[in-house]
Write a protein that holds these residues in place. Structure first.
Motif, short mmCIF file in Angstrom:
data_model
loop_
_atom_site.label_atom_id
_atom_site.label_comp_id
_atom_site.label_asym_id
_atom_site.label_seq_id
_atom_site.Cartn_x
_atom_site.Cartn_y
_atom_site.Cartn_z
N ASN A 38 2.02 -39.24 15.13
CA ASN A 38 0.64 -39.73 14.56
C ASN A 38 0.96 -40.90 13.97
N ALA A 39 -0.46 -41.19 13.16
CA ALA A 39 -1.00 -42.91 12.78
C ALA A 39 1.07 -43.01 11.91
N ASP A 40 1.09 -42.07 11.44
CA ASP A 40 2.33 -41.97 10.53
C ASP A 40 3.54 -43.09 10.52
N GLU A 41 3.75 -41.81 11.81
CA GLU A 41 4.96 -42.21 12.51
C GLU A 41 4.81 -44.04 13.13
N GLY A 42 3.40 -44.07 13.58
CA GLY A 42 2.72 -45.39 14.29
C GLY A 42 3.08 -46.49 13.48
N LEU A 102 -2.33 -48.52 17.54
CA LEU A 102 -2.05 -47.91 16.29
C LEU A 102 -3.45 -47.54 16.03
N LEU A 103 -4.23 -47.75 16.32
CA LEU A 103 -6.23 -47.55 15.82
C LEU A 103 -6.29 -46.43 17.04
N VAL A 104 -5.85 -45.80 18.41
CA VAL A 104 -5.87 -44.68 19.27
C VAL A 104 -4.96 -44.17 19.13
N THR A 105 -4.04 -44.01 18.07
CA THR A 105 -3.71 -43.08 17.30
C THR A 105 -3.62 -42.29 16.01
#
Length: 344
Positions: free
Chosen positions: A101-105, A322-325
């Motif tokens: 997910n984005a938080d991990e990214g 990150l945008l993709v995620t």
């Protein structure tokens, strides 16, 4: 000339079939010095087969012996391994998707920036010949209006690995396959940025018993990820993207498609074609391009190695990944909530 000391974390199919051959073709600039896997027997087999001198069961013990690592694990482990490596001063190439997910990214990106290390996500479609030519054509396409993206496979749910395990992968066809085409499309469309998503995910076909499946057998009762996704994506410039991906579609044949209709022209990526109104008629230009995945993997490895050695900049920026995620997160959230989701 200094050679980059490379370690591979995870020695499954993607490591053996994509990354190891790519680095072995760049032996003047990089040397694979170590591998690590929780399956130590498998790690030793891969090391012996490829003349790799060191095998580790614990990836933390690998870091003092390498300059860079390539992460080829299930998605769940991307973030902790990448952050640990970056904090130890090791450059990182991580297989797609960036994270669960984005938080991990975000944590991965912050670790790279804090330690001033090269950090790349393996979206190798940016290195496919026809995609690179399409990128060069975007100025002639002009402001984008409508983009169409399809990543469709006819009855090809992966029957190996952990692809159908949501706890380990975070998702199915979207996070595994559709993400490649989203990244390529967003790269072509830049600086346009997605701002809103309306989507629906499915897992109806893959939950059926007695599967017709070209990529091996799997437990349909254990299937808990998406096998089909559709989405409508709005951009900050008013343009839109129509997206569909599937592992198991009831269609005539597999389809990989990106096309962009712009104000001044249009481009189709697979195969490359350019359309433009000219001389009072529509003109079509074709080019002899390749869609060679192994060549793209080589060019990706070359770009990463050269960036680590200070000889090049990354073609695949982790901020783009990150945008993709973020968009993937929004697609799943939109489907769960039954409404459009804004992208921060």
């Amino acid at each position: 000339m200094k050679r980059l000391r490379m370690g591979l974390i995870g020695v499954g199919g993607i490591a053996e079939n994509r990354h190891i051959p790519a680095y072995q073709a760049l032996t003047e600039h990089v040397e694979i010095v170590a591998v690590q896997d929780v399956n130590l027997v498998r790690a030793k087999e891969v090391a012996e087969k490829n003349a790799i001198p060191n095998v580790f069961e614990d990836y933390l013990k690998m870091f003092p012996h390498v300059d860079a690592v390539t992460i080829c694990t299930p998605n769940k482990f991307h973030e902790p391994i990448a952050v640990a490596a970056l904090n130890q001063g090791v450059h990182v190439l991580c297989e797609k998707p960036m994270a669960m997910n984005a938080d991990e990214g975000k944590r991965m990106l912050e670790a790279a920036e804090a330690n001033n290390k090269i950090f790349m996500i393996g979206y190798h479609y940016r290195f496919v010949d026809s995609v690179m030519l399409a990128k060069e054509s975007m100025q002639e396409v002009g402001a984008p209006i409508v983009t169409r993206v399809q990543a469709l496979r006819q009855r090809k749910v992966p029957g190996w690995g952990v692809f159908i395990n949501k706890q380990l992968q975070g998702g199915g066809s979207l996070i595994d396959w559709g993400c490649h085409l989203l990244d390529a499309a967003f790269w072509l469309l830049a600086p346009s940025k997605p701002i809103e998503v309306s989507a629906q995910t499915y897992q109806r076909l893959s939950k059926q018993p007695n599967q017709v499946n070209d990529w091996g057998s799997y437990d349909h009762e254990a299937m808990d990820v998406d096998d089909h996704v559709s989405a409508y994506i709005r951009f900050d410039d008013g343009s839109t993207l129509l997206f569909e991906c599937s592992w198991a579609a009831n269609i005539k044949a597999d389809k990989t498609h990106i096309s962009i209709s712009g104000e001044n022209g249009g481009v189709n990526v697979f195969p490359y074609e350019f359309y433009q109104p000219k001389h009072h008629r529509m003109m079509e230009t074709r080019a002899d391009t390749k869609e060679d995945q192994q060549e793209a993997a080589f060019l990706q490895a070359q770009n990463f190695v050269d960036a680590c050695l200070g000889k090049d900049t990354l073609k695949s920026n982790p901020k783009d990944a990150l945008l993709v995620t973020k968009v993937i997160d929004a697609i799943y959230e939109s489907s769960e909530q039954g409404k459009s989701i804004s992208i921060n």
